[in-house]
Design a protein around this motif. Structure first.
Motif, short mmCIF file in Angstrom:
data_model
loop_
_atom_site.label_atom_id
_atom_site.label_comp_id
_atom_site.label_asym_id
_atom_site.label_seq_id
_atom_site.Cartn_x
_atom_site.Cartn_y
_atom_site.Cartn_z
N PRO A 30 0.80 -1.22 0.00
CA PRO A 30 0.00 0.00 0.00
C PRO A 30 0.83 1.28 0.00
O PRO A 30 0.29 2.37 0.08
CB PRO A 30 -0.77 -0.10 1.31
N HIS A 31 2.14 1.18 -0.10
CA HIS A 31 2.99 2.35 0.08
C HIS A 31 3.14 3.21 -1.17
O HIS A 31 3.36 4.41 -1.06
CB HIS A 31 4.37 1.93 0.59
N GLY A 32 3.05 2.61 -2.36
CA GLY A 32 3.20 3.35 -3.58
C GLY A 32 4.65 3.71 -3.87
O GLY A 32 5.57 3.31 -3.14
N LEU A 33 4.85 4.49 -4.93
CA LEU A 33 6.19 4.90 -5.35
C LEU A 33 6.15 6.34 -5.84
O LEU A 33 5.17 6.76 -6.46
CB LEU A 33 6.70 4.02 -6.49
N LEU A 38 9.49 5.66 -10.23
CA LEU A 38 8.78 4.98 -11.32
C LEU A 38 9.49 5.21 -12.65
O LEU A 38 9.71 4.26 -13.41
CB LEU A 38 7.34 5.50 -11.41
N ALA A 39 9.86 6.46 -12.92
CA ALA A 39 10.53 6.80 -14.18
C ALA A 39 11.86 6.06 -14.30
O ALA A 39 12.18 5.53 -15.37
CB ALA A 39 10.73 8.31 -14.27
N ARG A 40 12.64 6.02 -13.23
CA ARG A 40 13.93 5.32 -13.27
C ARG A 40 13.73 3.82 -13.47
O ARG A 40 14.45 3.20 -14.24
CB ARG A 40 14.72 5.58 -11.98
N THR A 63 -3.77 6.76 -8.14
CA THR A 63 -3.98 8.02 -7.43
C THR A 63 -2.62 8.57 -7.03
O THR A 63 -1.68 7.80 -6.79
CB THR A 63 -4.85 7.84 -6.16
N GLY A 64 -2.53 9.87 -6.99
CA GLY A 64 -1.30 10.53 -6.58
C GLY A 64 -1.55 11.36 -5.33
O GLY A 64 -2.60 11.99 -5.21
N GLU A 65 -0.58 11.34 -4.43
CA GLU A 65 -0.69 12.11 -3.19
C GLU A 65 0.63 12.83 -2.96
O GLU A 65 1.69 12.20 -2.94
CB GLU A 65 -0.97 11.17 -2.01
N ILE A 72 3.52 10.73 -4.52
CA ILE A 72 3.55 9.27 -4.39
C ILE A 72 2.32 8.73 -5.11
O ILE A 72 1.19 9.13 -4.83
CB ILE A 72 3.53 8.84 -2.91
N TYR A 73 2.57 7.82 -6.05
CA TYR A 73 1.46 7.20 -6.78
C TYR A 73 1.19 5.81 -6.24
O TYR A 73 2.10 5.08 -5.85
CB TYR A 73 1.77 7.14 -8.28
#
Length: 118
Positions: A30-33, A38-40, A63-65, A72-73
């Motif tokens: 549930p932590h996202g990145l 993500l791009a790297r 979702t982005g926060e 973080i997505y």
């Protein structure tokens, strides 16, 4: 989920980078990145990643926060569930025996704590 929502979600996933990003985000729930990571990881420029994330976001798949200076997505697992249910709701004409292998294939990732096979 209706046909139009499903088509939008499937269209968003019908591109290699976006599919890779979505699967990566699902793995990191549930932590996202953050966007930069993500791009790297998928080896695309950050501005290109932002465009892909915008497409996934419009489809309701991510979702982005904002956290400090980063965004973080996360994968929207509710939308993934709705899409999966939409696709298999009338599985095999209601014959549970025919759907059992599909359900069995979905269960190992969630029931045993193991990562699913690629």
């Amino acid at each position: 989920m209706d046909n139009e929502e499903a088509i939008i979600a499937l269209a968003a996933l019908a591109q290699s980078t976006r599919l890779d990003v979505f699967r990566l985000l699902v793995k990191h729930e549930p932590h996202g990145l953050p966007v930069g990571e993500l791009a790297r990881t998928v080896e695309v420029p950050q501005n290109t990643m932002s465009a892909h994330l915008a497409t996934l976001s419009r489809a309701g798949l991510v979702t982005g926060e904002r956290q400090s200076r980063s965004i973080i997505y996360r994968a929207n697992l509710d939308t993934l569930r709705e899409l999966t249910v939409f696709l298999v709701k009338d599985c095999c004409g209601g014959n549970a025996d025919l759907c059992a292998p599909l359900i069995a294939d979905l269960m190992p990732c969630c029931s045993s704590g193991r990562a699913s096979q690629p």
